[in-house]
Design an enzyme around this catalytic site. Structure first.
Site, PDB file in Angstrom:
ATOM      1  N   SER A  48      28.013  20.002  -5.039  1.00 30.69           N
ATOM      2  CA  SER A  48      27.904  21.346  -4.496  1.00 30.69           C
ATOM      3  C   SER A  48      27.026  22.140  -5.452  1.00 30.69           C
ATOM      4  CB  SER A  48      29.296  21.961  -4.336  1.00 30.69           C
ATOM      5  OG  SER A  48      29.225  23.296  -3.911  1.00 30.69           O
TER       6      SER A  48
ATOM      7  N   LYS B  33      26.509  24.892   0.919  1.00 23.72           N
ATOM      8  CA  LYS B  33      27.392  24.409  -0.139  1.00 23.72           C
ATOM      9  C   LYS B  33      28.830  24.913   0.040  1.00 23.72           C
ATOM     10  CE  LYS B  33      24.329  21.982  -2.339  1.00 23.72           C
ATOM     11  NZ  LYS B  33      24.418  20.499  -2.334  1.00 23.72           N
TER      12      LYS B  33
ATOM     13  N   TYR C 265      21.373  28.507   1.517  1.00 28.34           N
ATOM     14  CA  TYR C 265      21.727  27.426   0.589  1.00 28.34           C
ATOM     15  C   TYR C 265      23.209  27.515   0.248  1.00 28.34           C
ATOM     16  CZ  TYR C 265      21.860  24.501  -3.583  1.00 28.34           C
ATOM     17  OH  TYR C 265      22.190  23.542  -4.504  1.00 28.34           O
TER      18      TYR C 265
END
Length: 274
Positions: free
Chosen positions: A134, A152, A148
Site C-alpha cells: 500500500s 491504496k 492514488y
C-alpha cells in the site's frame, strides 16, 4: 529454510531491491514485470533460483496462470508480494477518465487478482504470507494524490478483511505502507493536465518544508532488511510503515479524525433512531 517468494513489479524499485535481497540470502524468487524487461540480469546472476515471468496484473487469468507456474516450478509459494503499481498525480477535478480507470485496474484489481490466485495455493499448504504494498497515502492523503490514495485505501480495506478471513488457515496478511522513498516510481506515474484554478494549492503543497527537507525521501535500499525481518516473523503485523515520516503524520491525522468524530457524536447517535 529457504523460502519461495513471488514478487510483482520486480524489474525496478522496491521489487528489484527486495528480489535481490531474497536471492542473496538463498531464497527462490519468482519475479514478474509487465513487459518482462529488466529480469534477465537476475537470471544471469542467480541462475535457477530465479523464475522470470512476463505478467500484466490487470489480466485476471494471467495472474492465476503465473501463480500456477510458480508453484509448478518451485513446488510451493511461501510469500506473495503485491508490489506492482502505477501512480497518477492530479487534483480530483483534473483527473481524466482513462488514467483514473487505469490506476484502479492496476493498483486495486491487479492486487486483488494476484491475491485470489495465491490463496488456493497457500490454503492447500496451510501456510503463507501475503504482503500488500500500500502506501502511507493509503492511511492519509494530501492534494494531488486523491486517486492514488483511493486505490491504496481500497487495497487496505479488502486486505484487512482478508486477514480476518484467513487467520485460521495459517495465512498471514501484512499491508506495507512506505512513506516517500527515492525510487524511480515516477517512471510509472502519470501527470494529469493541470487547471490554473489549483495553482495556489500546488504552490502551497510543494513549498511545504515537509516536502523539501533533506530526509523527506528515504533510501529504498534500507527497506530490504525490514522486508526480510517481516517475512521471517512468526507473528507478522497486519500493518507496517516503512520509513520514519509516516507514523508521526498518521498520529496527527487520526487525532484530528477522532476529535471530529467525538464533536459530532451526538448527531451520529441521533441518526441511529433507536
Amino acid at each position: 529454510m529457504a523460502k519461495t517468494i513471488f514478487i510483482t513489479g520486480a524489474s525496478r524499485g522496491f521489487g528489484r531491491i527486495w528480489a535481490e535481497a531474497f536471492l542473496e540470502r538463498g531464497d527462490q524468487v519468482v519475479v514478474t514485470s509487465r513487459k518482462g524487461s529488466g529480469l534477465s540480469e537476475l537470471v544471469e546472476k542467480y541462475g535457477s533460483a530465479v523464475l522470470p515471468l512476463e505478467l500484466d496484473i490487470t489480466n485476471r487469468a494471467a495472474c492465476f496462470s503465473a501463480l500456477e507456474k510458480a508453484k509448478s516450478h518451485f513446488g510451493r509459494v511461501d510469500v506473495v508480494i503485491n508490489n506492482a503499481a502505477m501512480g497518477v498525480v492530479g487534483m480530483v477535478e483534473e483527473l481524466g477518465e482513462q488514467e483514473s480507470r487505469d490506476i484502479i485496474e492496476a493498483n486495486l484489481f491487479g492486487t486483488l487478482w494476484i491475491t485470489q490466485a495465491a490463496l488456493p495455493i497457500l490454503r492447500a499448504q496451510g501456510s503463507g504470507h501475503i504482503l500488500q504494498l500500500s502506501s502511507a497515502l493509503g492511511v492519509y492523503t494530501f492534494p494531488s494524490v486523491g486517486i492514488y490514495s483511493a486505490s491504496k485505501f481500497a487495497v487496505e480495506g479488502f486486505s484487512e478483511a482478508l486477514s480476518l478471513e484467513t487467520k485460521d488457515m495459517g495465512i498471514h496478511v501484512t499491508i506495507v505502507e512506505p512513506n516517500g522513498f527515492s525510487t524511480d516510481f515516477t517512471a510509472s506515474t502519470i501527470q494529469s493536465k493541470p487547471l490554473p484554478a489549483y495553482d495556489q494549492v500546488r504552490t502551497a503543497l510543494y513549498s511545504n518544508p515537509a516536502m523539501t527537507e533533506s530526509d523527506t525521501y528515504g533510501d529504498p535500499k534500507a527497506t530490504a532488511a525490514a522486508i526480510l525481518k517481516l517475512v521471517d516473523a512468526t507473528n507478522p503485523p497486519l500493518r507496517l510503515f516503512l520509513g520514519k515520516k509516516a507514523l508521526p503524520l498518521a498520529k496527527a491525522v487520526y487525532q484530528q479524525r477522532l476529535a471530529s468524530w467525538e464533536e459530532w457524536n451526538t448527531v451520529a447517535i441521533e441518526a441511529h433512531g433507536l
